[in-house]
Enzyme design. Structure first.
Site, mmCIF file in Angstrom:
data_model
loop_
_atom_site.group_PDB
_atom_site.id
_atom_site.type_symbol
_atom_site.label_atom_id
_atom_site.label_comp_id
_atom_site.label_asym_id
_atom_site.label_seq_id
_atom_site.Cartn_x
_atom_site.Cartn_y
_atom_site.Cartn_z
ATOM 1 N N GLU A 81 -36.433 -47.591 -2.621
ATOM 2 C CA GLU A 81 -35.956 -46.214 -2.478
ATOM 3 C C GLU A 81 -35.405 -45.634 -3.779
ATOM 4 O O GLU A 81 -35.788 -44.540 -4.182
ATOM 5 C CB GLU A 81 -34.877 -46.132 -1.387
ATOM 6 C CG GLU A 81 -34.373 -44.708 -1.247
ATOM 7 C CD GLU A 81 -33.444 -44.478 -0.067
ATOM 8 O OE1 GLU A 81 -32.818 -45.439 0.405
ATOM 9 O OE2 GLU A 81 -33.350 -43.321 0.360
ATOM 10 N N ASP A 101 -35.390 -50.931 1.190
ATOM 11 C CA ASP A 101 -34.330 -49.915 1.278
ATOM 12 C C ASP A 101 -33.007 -50.653 1.134
ATOM 13 O O ASP A 101 -32.606 -51.404 2.018
ATOM 14 C CB ASP A 101 -34.396 -49.181 2.628
ATOM 15 C CG ASP A 101 -33.499 -47.948 2.626
ATOM 16 O OD1 ASP A 101 -32.629 -47.850 1.733
ATOM 17 O OD2 ASP A 101 -33.669 -47.094 3.505
ATOM 18 N N ILE A 103 -29.819 -49.638 1.053
ATOM 19 C CA ILE A 103 -28.860 -49.241 2.094
ATOM 20 C C ILE A 103 -29.557 -48.201 2.952
ATOM 21 O O ILE A 103 -29.807 -47.072 2.499
ATOM 22 C CB ILE A 103 -27.560 -48.621 1.529
ATOM 23 C CG1 ILE A 103 -26.843 -49.599 0.599
ATOM 24 C CG2 ILE A 103 -26.635 -48.209 2.671
ATOM 25 C CD1 ILE A 103 -25.499 -49.072 0.061
ATOM 26 N N ASP A 104 -29.872 -48.547 4.163
ATOM 27 C CA ASP A 104 -30.397 -47.530 5.076
ATOM 28 C C ASP A 104 -29.229 -47.051 5.921
ATOM 29 O O ASP A 104 -28.573 -47.848 6.599
ATOM 30 C CB ASP A 104 -31.512 -48.075 5.970
ATOM 31 C CG ASP A 104 -32.044 -46.942 6.827
ATOM 32 O OD1 ASP A 104 -32.366 -45.892 6.257
ATOM 33 O OD2 ASP A 104 -32.072 -47.080 8.053
ATOM 34 N N THR A 106 -27.216 -44.365 4.252
ATOM 35 C CA THR A 106 -26.271 -44.133 3.141
ATOM 36 C C THR A 106 -25.194 -43.118 3.530
ATOM 37 O O THR A 106 -24.029 -43.272 3.168
ATOM 38 C CB THR A 106 -27.029 -43.666 1.878
ATOM 39 O OG1 THR A 106 -28.000 -44.659 1.561
ATOM 40 C CG2 THR A 106 -26.104 -43.498 0.703
ATOM 41 N N ASP A 231 -38.215 -47.062 4.978
ATOM 42 C CA ASP A 231 -37.519 -47.006 6.276
ATOM 43 C C ASP A 231 -38.359 -47.668 7.365
ATOM 44 O O ASP A 231 -37.846 -48.043 8.414
ATOM 45 C CB ASP A 231 -37.273 -45.551 6.714
ATOM 46 C CG ASP A 231 -36.362 -44.798 5.762
ATOM 47 O OD1 ASP A 231 -35.309 -45.333 5.411
ATOM 48 O OD2 ASP A 231 -36.726 -43.675 5.371
HETATM 49 C C1 IPD Z 1 -32.305 -42.387 5.681
HETATM 50 C C2 IPD Z 1 -31.632 -42.659 7.001
HETATM 51 C C3 IPD Z 1 -31.652 -41.385 7.815
HETATM 52 C C4 IPD Z 1 -33.078 -40.913 8.044
HETATM 53 C C5 IPD Z 1 -33.816 -40.762 6.726
HETATM 54 C C6 IPD Z 1 -33.746 -42.048 5.936
HETATM 55 P P1 IPD Z 1 -31.244 -43.678 3.594
HETATM 56 O O1 IPD Z 1 -32.295 -43.503 4.846
HETATM 57 O O2 IPD Z 1 -32.266 -43.677 7.711
HETATM 58 O O3 IPD Z 1 -31.047 -41.609 9.030
HETATM 59 O O4 IPD Z 1 -33.042 -39.649 8.654
HETATM 60 O O5 IPD Z 1 -35.151 -40.441 6.982
HETATM 61 O O6 IPD Z 1 -34.439 -41.883 4.712
HETATM 62 O O7 IPD Z 1 -31.440 -42.497 2.691
HETATM 63 O O8 IPD Z 1 -29.895 -43.698 4.195
HETATM 64 O O9 IPD Z 1 -31.685 -44.957 3.008
#
Ligand code: IPD
Length: 288
Positions: A81, A101, A103-104, A106, A231
């Site tokens: 990411e 990813d 931190i999913d 964030t 994701d």
């Molecule tokens: C996001 C989260 C968010 C989702 C986004 C993702 P991130 O990842 O999962 O809930 O709506 O599509 O990209 O930016 O926190 O790694």
């Protein structure tokens, strides 16, 4: 039961065993860093967009995972990411490729909302081989390996098997675009599912963990426009190995780079949701 990395009820070793074990150990180490950072004051986003946050910890964790993997597997490729945000291309070739990813969730992390994960997927010849997702605050380690099942802390995962949308709990995420036209489409998609009498629609702030809830049978479906390959990669293997379906919002096969997905406990449910949705265009990861 706490994850140790050794308590995964996996069958005999396969060709990517060493890679899988490396992913498990790195996800657990990354989780420790994230848990510690959650107790500290400094979790400030370095991005200006309110809907797309990034912190120093995202960079720290991504650098740790990639540098260790690169040292052990020098010929492998990486899609991640924060590297993508800095301009690296997201290209899935036939080479062994890690899709990360750090931190999913964030935004959850910044606010100390305890739904935050590390996600590590692995593909070879453009086919997803395994996925490791670590729920950092609940210390749940989700794993899926192609042909070898999906597990959470050693317990086998199974989707609910629900086919009826009027009995379904559906999860989604808002996505990063917040302009009025996009928000209108997002809300209208949610409205369509509520009119179809879904029991509920939930937004928990982490697409990977929402997909893990589907894999474990705690939810029946998931859809989203505006998520990315990092994701989806690990979660897709986990859901498929738990008996679920992951497809494109058009109803066709999943396109990992298309920034959209429907996942469900059954094909019937996935198709009902795909038919109800209006498309929100987020472009493609491999064209950015
Ligand atoms: C996001 C989260 C968010 C989702 C986004 C993702 P991130 O990842 O999962 O809930 O709506 O599509 O990209 O930016 O926190 O790694």
């Amino acid at each position: 039961m706490k994850p140790s990395g050794e308590d995964q009820a996996v069958p005999a070793a396969g060709p990517w065993e060493e890679c899988f074990q490396a992913a498990v150990q790195l996800a657990l180490r990354a989780g420790q860093i994230i848990r510690k950072a959650l107790t500290e004051e400094k979790r400030v986003s370095t991005k200006t967009s309110a809907a797309d946050l990034v912190t120093e910890t995202d960079h720290l964790v991504e650098d740790l995972i990639i540098s260790e993997l690169r040292e052990r597997f020098p010929s492998h490729r990486f899609i991640a990411e924060e590297a993508a945000a800095s301009g690296a291309k997201c290209v899935l070739t036939h080479s062994p490729t890690w899709i990360i990813d750090p931190i999913d969730g964030t935004c959850n992390f910044v606010h100390r909302f305890p739904t935050v994960a590390v996600s590590i997927g692995f593909a070879v010849r453009q086919e997803l081989e395994f996925g490791v997702i670590y729920h950092c605050t609940e210390e749940r380690l989700y794993t899926g390996r192609r042909g070898r099942g999906a597990f959470c802390n050693g317990q086998r995962l199974r989707v609910s098997g629900e086919t009826d949308l009027s009995k379904a709990l559906v999860l989604t995420e808002i996505g990063p675009k917040r302009d009025p036209a996009t928000l209108k489409l997002f809300l209208s998609n949610m409205e369509r599912l509520l009119h179809a009498k879904a029991h509920g629609v939930r937004v928990i702030g982490s697409s990977t963990l929402a997909l893990c809830h589907l894999a474990s049978g705690a939810a029946d479906a998931y859809y989203q426009f505006g998520l990315h390959c990092w994701d989806l990669a690990a979660a897709t293997v986990i859901i498929r190995e738990a008996g679920g379906i992951v497809i494109d919002t058009s109803g066709g096969p999943l396109d990992l780079m298309a920034c959209r997905v429907v996942a469900a406990s059954t094909r019937e449910m996935a198709m009902l949701i795909a038919q109800a949705l209006q498309t929100i265009n987020y472009g493609r990861d491999d064209e950015k």
